[in-house]
Write a protein that holds these residues in place. Structure first.
Motif, PDB file in Angstrom:
ATOM      1  N   GLN A  78       3.880   2.509   2.540  1.00 12.73           N
ATOM      2  CA  GLN A  78       3.794   1.142   2.908  1.00 12.73           C
ATOM      3  C   GLN A  78       2.852   0.974   4.093  1.00 12.73           C
ATOM      4  OE1 GLN A  78       5.229  -1.676   1.318  1.00 12.73           O
ATOM      5  NE2 GLN A  78       5.832  -0.305  -0.075  1.00 12.73           N
ATOM      6  N   ARG A  79       2.267  -0.218   4.469  1.00 11.31           N
ATOM      7  CA  ARG A  79       1.533  -0.634   5.540  1.00 11.31           C
ATOM      8  C   ARG A  79       2.228  -0.050   7.014  1.00 11.31           C
ATOM      9  NH1 ARG A  79      -3.412  -2.622   5.339  1.00 11.31           N
ATOM     10  NH2 ARG A  79      -2.921  -3.208   7.566  1.00 11.31           N
ATOM     11  N   ARG A  80       3.439  -0.380   7.337  1.00  6.72           N
ATOM     12  CA  ARG A  80       4.166  -0.085   8.250  1.00  6.72           C
ATOM     13  C   ARG A  80       4.367   1.628   8.690  1.00  6.72           C
ATOM     14  NH1 ARG A  80       8.272  -1.744   4.737  1.00  6.72           N
ATOM     15  NH2 ARG A  80       9.515   0.205   3.956  1.00  6.72           N
ATOM     16  N   ASP A  81       4.057   2.152   7.641  1.00  6.35           N
ATOM     17  CA  ASP A  81       3.897   3.484   7.725  1.00  6.35           C
ATOM     18  C   ASP A  81       3.012   4.232   8.523  1.00  6.35           C
ATOM     19  OD1 ASP A  81       6.390   3.748   6.357  1.00  6.35           O
ATOM     20  OD2 ASP A  81       5.334   3.917   4.408  1.00  6.35           O
ATOM     21  N   HIS A  82       1.803   3.556   8.642  1.00  3.78           N
ATOM     22  CA  HIS A  82       0.597   4.150   9.066  1.00  3.78           C
ATOM     23  C   HIS A  82      -0.028   3.425  10.088  1.00  3.78           C
ATOM     24  CE1 HIS A  82       0.765   5.887   5.112  1.00  3.78           C
ATOM     25  NE2 HIS A  82       0.601   4.795   4.394  1.00  3.78           N
ATOM     26  N   PHE A  83       0.771   2.901  11.368  1.00  4.20           N
ATOM     27  CA  PHE A  83       0.359   2.174  12.254  1.00  4.20           C
ATOM     28  C   PHE A  83       1.219   2.449  13.475  1.00  4.20           C
ATOM     29  CE2 PHE A  83      -2.036   0.066   8.776  1.00  4.20           C
ATOM     30  CZ  PHE A  83      -3.404   0.403   9.202  1.00  4.20           C
ATOM     31  N   ILE A  84       1.047   2.751  14.549  1.00  8.98           N
ATOM     32  CA  ILE A  84       1.999   2.973  15.762  1.00  8.98           C
ATOM     33  C   ILE A  84       2.581   1.414  15.831  1.00  8.98           C
ATOM     34  CG2 ILE A  84       2.234   2.883  18.235  1.00  8.98           C
ATOM     35  CD1 ILE A  84       0.741   5.595  17.970  1.00  8.98           C
ATOM     36  N   GLY A  85       3.669   1.125  15.871  1.00 11.12           N
ATOM     37  CA  GLY A  85       4.264  -0.083  16.317  1.00 11.12           C
ATOM     38  C   GLY A  85       4.254  -0.966  14.740  1.00 11.12           C
ATOM     39  N   GLY A  86       3.918  -0.125  13.671  1.00 15.00           N
ATOM     40  CA  GLY A  86       3.991  -1.087  12.234  1.00 15.00           C
ATOM     41  C   GLY A  86       2.957  -1.791  12.031  1.00 15.00           C
ATOM     42  N   ASP A  87       3.218  -2.502  11.004  1.00 18.59           N
ATOM     43  CA  ASP A  87       1.926  -3.842  10.906  1.00 18.59           C
ATOM     44  C   ASP A  87       2.620  -5.204  10.371  1.00 18.59           C
ATOM     45  OD1 ASP A  87      -1.270  -3.751   9.869  1.00 18.59           O
ATOM     46  OD2 ASP A  87       0.051  -4.693   8.357  1.00 18.59           O
ATOM     47  N   PRO A  88       1.814  -6.149  10.658  1.00 10.72           N
ATOM     48  CA  PRO A  88       2.533  -7.604  10.458  1.00 10.72           C
ATOM     49  C   PRO A  88       2.062  -7.694   9.207  1.00 10.72           C
ATOM     50  CG  PRO A  88       0.599  -7.764  11.530  1.00 10.72           C
ATOM     51  CD  PRO A  88       0.933  -6.354  11.678  1.00 10.72           C
ATOM     52  N   HIS A  89       1.407  -7.311   8.158  1.00 13.11           N
ATOM     53  CA  HIS A  89       0.894  -7.649   6.935  1.00 13.11           C
ATOM     54  C   HIS A  89       1.660  -6.515   6.224  1.00 13.11           C
ATOM     55  CE1 HIS A  89      -1.688 -10.524   8.812  1.00 13.11           C
ATOM     56  NE2 HIS A  89      -2.042  -9.708   9.305  1.00 13.11           N
ATOM     57  N   GLU A  90       2.845  -6.670   5.782  1.00 14.42           N
ATOM     58  CA  GLU A  90       3.419  -5.776   4.996  1.00 14.42           C
ATOM     59  C   GLU A  90       3.033  -5.726   3.403  1.00 14.42           C
ATOM     60  OE1 GLU A  90       4.412  -2.782   4.762  1.00 14.42           O
ATOM     61  OE2 GLU A  90       6.360  -3.047   5.931  1.00 14.42           O
ATOM     62  N   GLY A  91       2.912  -4.496   3.073  1.00 16.69           N
ATOM     63  CA  GLY A  91       2.488  -4.237   1.643  1.00 16.69           C
ATOM     64  C   GLY A  91       2.394  -2.802   1.202  1.00 16.69           C
ATOM     65  N   PRO A  92       1.826  -2.376   0.114  1.00 15.41           N
ATOM     66  CA  PRO A  92       1.768  -0.956  -0.154  1.00 15.41           C
ATOM     67  C   PRO A  92       0.361  -0.521   0.356  1.00 15.41           C
ATOM     68  CG  PRO A  92       2.215  -2.276  -2.132  1.00 15.41           C
ATOM     69  CD  PRO A  92       1.935  -3.362  -1.045  1.00 15.41           C
ATOM     70  N   MET A  93       0.437   0.730   0.673  1.00 15.04           N
ATOM     71  CA  MET A  93      -0.637   1.523   1.213  1.00 15.04           C
ATOM     72  C   MET A  93      -0.512   2.980   0.939  1.00 15.04           C
ATOM     73  SD  MET A  93      -2.304   1.223   5.119  1.00 15.04           S
ATOM     74  CE  MET A  93      -3.793   1.561   5.584  1.00 15.04           C
ATOM     75  N   PRO A  94      -0.540   3.348  -0.154  1.00 20.67           N
ATOM     76  CA  PRO A  94      -0.634   4.662  -0.567  1.00 20.67           C
ATOM     77  C   PRO A  94      -1.480   5.618   0.180  1.00 20.67           C
ATOM     78  CG  PRO A  94      -1.730   3.522  -2.233  1.00 20.67           C
ATOM     79  CD  PRO A  94      -1.149   2.536  -1.142  1.00 20.67           C
ATOM     80  N   MET A  95      -0.933   6.928   0.208  1.00 18.28           N
ATOM     81  CA  MET A  95      -1.799   7.838   1.110  1.00 18.28           C
ATOM     82  C   MET A  95      -2.343   9.037   0.007  1.00 18.28           C
ATOM     83  SD  MET A  95      -0.402  10.403   4.025  1.00 18.28           S
ATOM     84  CE  MET A  95      -0.787   9.356   5.575  1.00 18.28           C
ATOM     85  N   ASP A  96      -3.535   9.615   0.309  1.00 20.44           N
ATOM     86  CA  ASP A  96      -3.914  10.878  -0.533  1.00 20.44           C
ATOM     87  C   ASP A  96      -4.043  11.941   0.460  1.00 20.44           C
ATOM     88  OD1 ASP A  96      -4.316   9.496  -2.780  1.00 20.44           O
ATOM     89  OD2 ASP A  96      -6.425   9.192  -2.897  1.00 20.44           O
ATOM     90  N   TYR A  97      -3.992  13.216  -0.306  1.00 14.87           N
ATOM     91  CA  TYR A  97      -4.111  14.446   0.326  1.00 14.87           C
ATOM     92  C   TYR A  97      -5.314  15.116  -0.043  1.00 14.87           C
ATOM     93  CZ  TYR A  97       0.621  13.480   2.063  1.00 14.87           C
ATOM     94  OH  TYR A  97       1.849  12.773   2.561  1.00 14.87           O
ATOM     95  N   PHE A  98      -6.173  15.486   0.763  1.00 16.04           N
ATOM     96  CA  PHE A  98      -7.273  16.350   0.553  1.00 16.04           C
ATOM     97  C   PHE A  98      -7.412  17.574   1.126  1.00 16.04           C
ATOM     98  CE2 PHE A  98      -8.344  11.677   0.660  1.00 16.04           C
ATOM     99  CZ  PHE A  98      -8.841  11.359  -0.553  1.00 16.04           C
ATOM    100  N   LEU A  99      -8.381  18.630   0.397  1.00 12.74           N
ATOM    101  CA  LEU A  99      -8.879  19.490   1.258  1.00 12.74           C
ATOM    102  C   LEU A  99     -10.386  19.253   0.986  1.00 12.74           C
ATOM    103  CD1 LEU A  99      -8.473  23.057  -0.479  1.00 12.74           C
ATOM    104  CD2 LEU A  99      -7.997  20.987  -1.645  1.00 12.74           C
ATOM    105  N   TRP A 100     -11.506  20.059   1.764  1.00  6.29           N
ATOM    106  CA  TRP A 100     -12.779  19.684   1.735  1.00  6.29           C
ATOM    107  C   TRP A 100     -13.392  21.342   1.571  1.00  6.29           C
ATOM    108  CZ3 TRP A 100      -9.422  17.767   4.995  1.00  6.29           C
ATOM    109  CH2 TRP A 100      -8.866  16.386   5.045  1.00  6.29           C
ATOM    110  N   VAL A 101     -14.542  21.170   1.002  1.00  4.98           N
ATOM    111  CA  VAL A 101     -15.498  22.454   0.840  1.00  4.98           C
ATOM    112  C   VAL A 101     -16.897  22.011   1.192  1.00  4.98           C
ATOM    113  CG1 VAL A 101     -16.557  23.945  -0.806  1.00  4.98           C
ATOM    114  CG2 VAL A 101     -14.020  22.980  -1.038  1.00  4.98           C
ATOM    115  N   ALA A 102     -17.358  22.724   2.011  1.00  2.00           N
ATOM    116  CA  ALA A 102     -18.971  22.766   2.364  1.00  2.00           C
ATOM    117  C   ALA A 102     -19.782  23.989   1.974  1.00  2.00           C
ATOM    118  CB  ALA A 102     -19.043  22.549   3.939  1.00  2.00           C
TER     119      ALA A 102
END
Length: 268
Positions: free
Chosen positions: A21-45
Motif C-alpha cells: 500500500q502507499r503507506r508502506d513506501h513513505f516516512i510518515g505514511g501517505d494521505p492518499h491510501e491505495g495499492p502501490m506494488p513493489m518490484d524487485y530487480f537486478l541490473w546488467v551493464a
C-alpha cells in the motif's frame, strides 16, 4: 584528445514483486491510501570488453520466508541477456539488504564491489536492533565476510570509477553504506538509483522510504542522483513497477521480464 567512453548496454531484470500500500513506501505514511506494488530487480551493464552485474536478488527460500512473490530465479534470468553467472567477473553490491545480495554464492569467480561502511554497519553494533537488522539475512553477511577472507571483495569509501563508463557513489541513508551506480550508455549517463529512491515518487516528492538509517542522508541522496544525471529521465529508481512500462523490452518474448535502460523512456 580524450578517450571515448564505452557505451554499455543496460538492462533491468524483474524477478519478484510484492503487493503493498502507499503507506508502506513513505516516512510518515501517505494521505492518499491505495495499492502501490513493489518490484524487485537486478541490473546488467554490458560492453564488448566487460560485464557488470549490479546486485543479485534473493532466493526462493527467502521469498517464501518474507512472503514475496518469486517470479523467476534472478541468476538464471541473467541468461536472457546473454550473461552466465559462472563467467561474471564483477558484481556490484549496492548494499547488503536481503534483496540485493542473496545470491552472492552463485558467482564462483566474481570480484564483489562494496562500500566499506556497509560492511561495518552490517556487522556492527546497530544490528542488535531489530528495527535495523530485519532487512538483512545473517547468512548473507557471513558469506560476504568469508568472500573478503578469500580476497574477493573490493571496498570503497566514497565515489569510485570501476572501469571507464562505470562508477559507484556512496549515498548512505537507507543503509549506512548504500551506493548507487552511474553507467555510460548510448543515451549518455544513466543513474541507477537502486534504493536511494525506491520509487520515482520518493525522489520527486522528497519523501524517503520508511526503512531508514539516516533520514538526512536519504534526502541528500536525492540531490546526489540529480547532480550526476543529465536529466530526471536518466534516473532509474530501484523498485518501481513503472520502470517496466516506461522502458522497452529487448524483444517481445521478454515483455514484463527485462527492459532496456540504455534507450530513452516513454513519456506516457
Amino acid at each position: 584528445m580524450s578517450e571515448t567512453l564505452p557505451e554499455y548496454d543496460l538492462f533491468a531484470i524483474r524477478y519478484a514483486m510484492r503487493n503493498a500500500q502507499r503507506r508502506d513506501h513513505f516516512i510518515g505514511g501517505d494521505p492518499h491510501e491505495g495499492p502501490m506494488p513493489m518490484d524487485y530487480f537486478l541490473w546488467v551493464a554490458k560492453s564488448p570488453e566487460r560485464t557488470f552485474v549490479i546486485d543479485c536478488g534473493f532466493t526462493k527460500e527467502v521469498a517464501d520466508k518474507r512472503k514475496r512473490t518469486f517470479l523467476r530465479d534472478p541468476i538464471d534470468a541473467l541468461k536472457l541477456v546473454g550473461v552466465d553467472a559462472d563467467d561474471v567477473k564483477d558484481v556490484i553490491i549496492s548494499h547488503l539488504h536481503y534483496d540485493h545480495v542473496g545470491n552472492f554464492h552463485r558467482f564462483p569467480v566474481a570480484q564483489f564491489h562494496l562500500q566499506e561502511p556497509e560492511m561495518h554497519y552490517a556487522t556492527g553494533r546497530y544490528m542488535r536492533y531489530p528495527r535495523l537488522s530485519h532487512s538483512f539475512e545473517v547468512e548473507d553477511i557471513c558469506g560476504i565476510v568469508r568472500l573478503n577472507f578469500q580476497q574477493r571483495v573490493l571496498f570503497y569509501n566514497s565515489s569510485a570509477e570501476l572501469a571507464p563508463g562505470i562508477s559507484v557513489h556512496l549515498a548512505g541513508g537507507h543503509s549506512a553504506g548504500l551506493q548507487f551506480v552511474r553507467v555510460h550508455t548510448r543515451r549518455g549517463w544513466v543513474v541507477l538509483a537502486i534504493d536511494v529512491s525506491h520509487f520515482y515518487e520518493n525522489m520527486e516528492s522528497n519523501r524517503p522510504f520508511p526503512t531508514a538509517f539516516h533520514v538526512g542522508q536519504m534526502l541528500e541522496g536525492f540531490d546526489a542522483l540529480r547532480a550526476l544525471a543529465p536529466s530526471p529521465a536518466h534516473i532509474v529508481p530501484g523498485h518501481d513497477p513503472l520502470v517496466m512500462s516506461r522502458y522497452p523490452a529487448p524483444s517481445s518474448d521478454l515483455e514484463g521480464i527485462v527492459v532496456r535502460l540504455d534507450v530513452p523512456p516513454s513519456t506516457s
